[in-house]
Design an enzyme around this catalytic site. Sequence first.
Site, PDB file in Angstrom:
ATOM      1  N   LYS A 143       0.934  -1.081  -0.084  1.00 46.58           N
ATOM      2  CA  LYS A 143       0.095   0.039   0.010  1.00 46.58           C
ATOM      3  C   LYS A 143       0.714   1.214  -0.165  1.00 46.58           C
ATOM      4  O   LYS A 143       2.018   1.387   0.495  1.00 46.58           O
ATOM      5  CB  LYS A 143      -0.760  -0.113   1.333  1.00 46.58           C
ATOM      6  CG  LYS A 143      -1.947  -1.001   1.224  1.00 46.58           C
ATOM      7  CD  LYS A 143      -2.784  -0.518   2.528  1.00 46.58           C
ATOM      8  CE  LYS A 143      -4.128  -1.336   2.526  1.00 46.58           C
ATOM      9  NZ  LYS A 143      -4.780  -1.389   3.990  1.00 46.58           N
ATOM     10  N   ARG A 158     -15.559  -5.780  10.063  1.00 49.44           N
ATOM     11  CA  ARG A 158     -16.630  -4.895  10.186  1.00 49.44           C
ATOM     12  C   ARG A 158     -17.805  -5.202   9.373  1.00 49.44           C
ATOM     13  O   ARG A 158     -18.941  -4.855   9.990  1.00 49.44           O
ATOM     14  CB  ARG A 158     -15.838  -3.722   9.374  1.00 49.44           C
ATOM     15  CG  ARG A 158     -14.947  -3.024  10.305  1.00 49.44           C
ATOM     16  CD  ARG A 158     -14.025  -1.975   9.060  1.00 49.44           C
ATOM     17  NE  ARG A 158     -13.387  -2.725   8.133  1.00 49.44           N
ATOM     18  CZ  ARG A 158     -12.839  -2.251   7.063  1.00 49.44           C
ATOM     19  NH1 ARG A 158     -12.480  -1.045   7.208  1.00 49.44           N
ATOM     20  NH2 ARG A 158     -12.329  -3.058   6.102  1.00 49.44           N
TER      21      ARG A 158
HETATM   22  N1  COA Z   1     -11.624  -0.191  12.247  1.00 56.23           N
HETATM   23  C1  COA Z   1     -11.146   0.587  11.214  1.00 56.23           C
HETATM   24  N2  COA Z   1     -10.677   0.404  10.026  1.00 56.23           N
HETATM   25  C2  COA Z   1     -10.526  -1.134  10.030  1.00 56.23           C
HETATM   26  C3  COA Z   1     -10.691  -2.108  11.056  1.00 56.23           C
HETATM   27  C4  COA Z   1     -11.582  -1.535  11.973  1.00 56.23           C
HETATM   28  N3  COA Z   1     -11.942  -2.408  12.967  1.00 56.23           N
HETATM   29  N4  COA Z   1     -10.307  -3.194  10.642  1.00 56.23           N
HETATM   30  C5  COA Z   1      -9.893  -3.018   9.478  1.00 56.23           C
HETATM   31  N5  COA Z   1     -10.002  -1.807   8.937  1.00 56.23           N
HETATM   32  C6  COA Z   1      -9.456  -0.989   7.764  1.00 56.23           C
HETATM   33  C7  COA Z   1      -8.195  -0.552   7.689  1.00 56.23           C
HETATM   34  O1  COA Z   1      -8.411   0.931   8.221  1.00 56.23           O
HETATM   35  C8  COA Z   1      -7.756  -0.643   6.330  1.00 56.23           C
HETATM   36  O2  COA Z   1      -8.359   0.517   5.586  1.00 56.23           O
HETATM   37  P1  COA Z   1      -7.732   0.936   4.349  1.00 56.23           P
HETATM   38  O3  COA Z   1      -7.488  -0.134   3.311  1.00 56.23           O
HETATM   39  O4  COA Z   1      -8.441   2.102   4.104  1.00 56.23           O
HETATM   40  O5  COA Z   1      -6.424   1.398   4.620  1.00 56.23           O
HETATM   41  C9  COA Z   1      -8.385  -2.020   5.887  1.00 56.23           C
HETATM   42  O6  COA Z   1      -9.277  -2.216   6.798  1.00 56.23           O
HETATM   43  C10 COA Z   1      -7.237  -3.108   5.955  1.00 56.23           C
HETATM   44  O7  COA Z   1      -6.344  -2.904   6.471  1.00 56.23           O
HETATM   45  P2  COA Z   1      -5.486  -3.421   7.676  1.00 56.23           P
HETATM   46  O8  COA Z   1      -6.214  -4.213   8.779  1.00 56.23           O
HETATM   47  O9  COA Z   1      -4.378  -2.805   8.106  1.00 56.23           O
HETATM   48  O10 COA Z   1      -4.827  -4.705   7.023  1.00 56.23           O
HETATM   49  P3  COA Z   1      -3.839  -4.829   5.525  1.00 56.23           P
HETATM   50  O11 COA Z   1      -4.631  -5.381   4.600  1.00 56.23           O
HETATM   51  O12 COA Z   1      -3.409  -3.320   5.380  1.00 56.23           O
HETATM   52  O13 COA Z   1      -2.777  -5.754   6.237  1.00 56.23           O
HETATM   53  C11 COA Z   1      -1.901  -7.778   7.422  1.00 56.23           C
HETATM   54  C12 COA Z   1      -3.099  -7.035   6.580  1.00 56.23           C
HETATM   55  C13 COA Z   1      -0.904  -6.798   7.757  1.00 56.23           C
HETATM   56  C14 COA Z   1      -2.368  -8.361   8.637  1.00 56.23           C
HETATM   57  C15 COA Z   1      -1.307  -8.750   6.227  1.00 56.23           C
HETATM   58  O14 COA Z   1      -0.975  -8.028   4.918  1.00 56.23           O
HETATM   59  C16 COA Z   1      -0.038  -9.217   6.618  1.00 56.23           C
HETATM   60  O15 COA Z   1      -0.146  -9.957   7.460  1.00 56.23           O
HETATM   61  N6  COA Z   1       0.979  -9.014   5.728  1.00 56.23           N
HETATM   62  C17 COA Z   1       2.415  -9.552   6.185  1.00 56.23           C
HETATM   63  C18 COA Z   1       2.763 -10.637   5.139  1.00 56.23           C
HETATM   64  C19 COA Z   1       2.274 -11.950   5.305  1.00 56.23           C
HETATM   65  O16 COA Z   1       2.283 -12.583   6.067  1.00 56.23           O
HETATM   66  N7  COA Z   1       1.369 -12.269   4.209  1.00 56.23           N
HETATM   67  C20 COA Z   1       0.640 -13.363   4.245  1.00 56.23           C
HETATM   68  C21 COA Z   1      -0.595 -13.293   4.681  1.00 56.23           C
HETATM   69  S1  COA Z   1      -1.591 -14.821   4.428  1.00 56.23           S
END
Ligand code: COA
Length: 158
Positions: free
Chosen positions: A42, A91
């Site tokens: 991202k 959510r």
């Molecule tokens: N309240 C508000 N927003 C929320 C929320 C909550 N309770 N839960 C999720 N969100 C939103 C976030 O704000 C974010 O919004 P955006 O897309 O507008 O920025 C979105 O949901 C998802 O973001 P996030 O929860 O930060 O997850 P992600 O998809 O960015 O990252 C990881 C997820 C970090 C857990 C995952 O990418 C990871 O583990 N990466 C490491 C590499 C790895 O191991 N990969 C294999 C995975 S199987």
Amino acid sequence: MTNIAIYPGSFDPITNGHLDIIKRASKLCDKLIVAVLVNSSKKNLFTFDERIHMIEDAISDLDNVCVKTFSGLLVDYCTENNVNAIIRGLRAVSDFEYELQMAQMNRKLEDNVETIFLTASTKYSFLSSSIVKEIARYKGNIEELVPKKACEYLVEKF
Ligand code: COA
């Protein structure tokens, strides 16, 4: 055994929805690590330092919660740091498919780490970091959507 859980994400920036999950998850474990992903695909608005600072300020009254950064696979970080559980918030139904896939893949990679889903409180079920940034960009009121420090950073950024 000490139960250590991790709440991973981009937190660009932390919102009140994230904070709600952090507070509730902190009651379920001995220690909760809020882990900011470093190698995200991202394009983030805030630097790591800014994101960490916003989270640290928001969790300052929670004794068993700390903030860390991680890169690489989440399950590797879990193994290296004796983490037993991954916390994710749901959510809406639309989150479920992606979250289920991630949970199953993480379990395949490392079956000693469980994923625990907490349902978002309804008052935050519409929140996301992107939507907050958009509102801030157009000078909308974000005071009830993000913690105080995040609000200050967003106002300053735009
Ligand atoms: N309240 C508000 N927003 C929320 C929320 C909550 N309770 N839960 C999720 N969100 C939103 C976030 O704000 C974010 O919004 P955006 O897309 O507008 O920025 C979105 O949901 C998802 O973001 P996030 O929860 O930060 O997850 P992600 O998809 O960015 O990252 C990881 C997820 C970090 C857990 C995952 O990418 C990871 O583990 N990466 C490491 C590499 C790895 O191991 N990969 C294999 C995975 S199987």
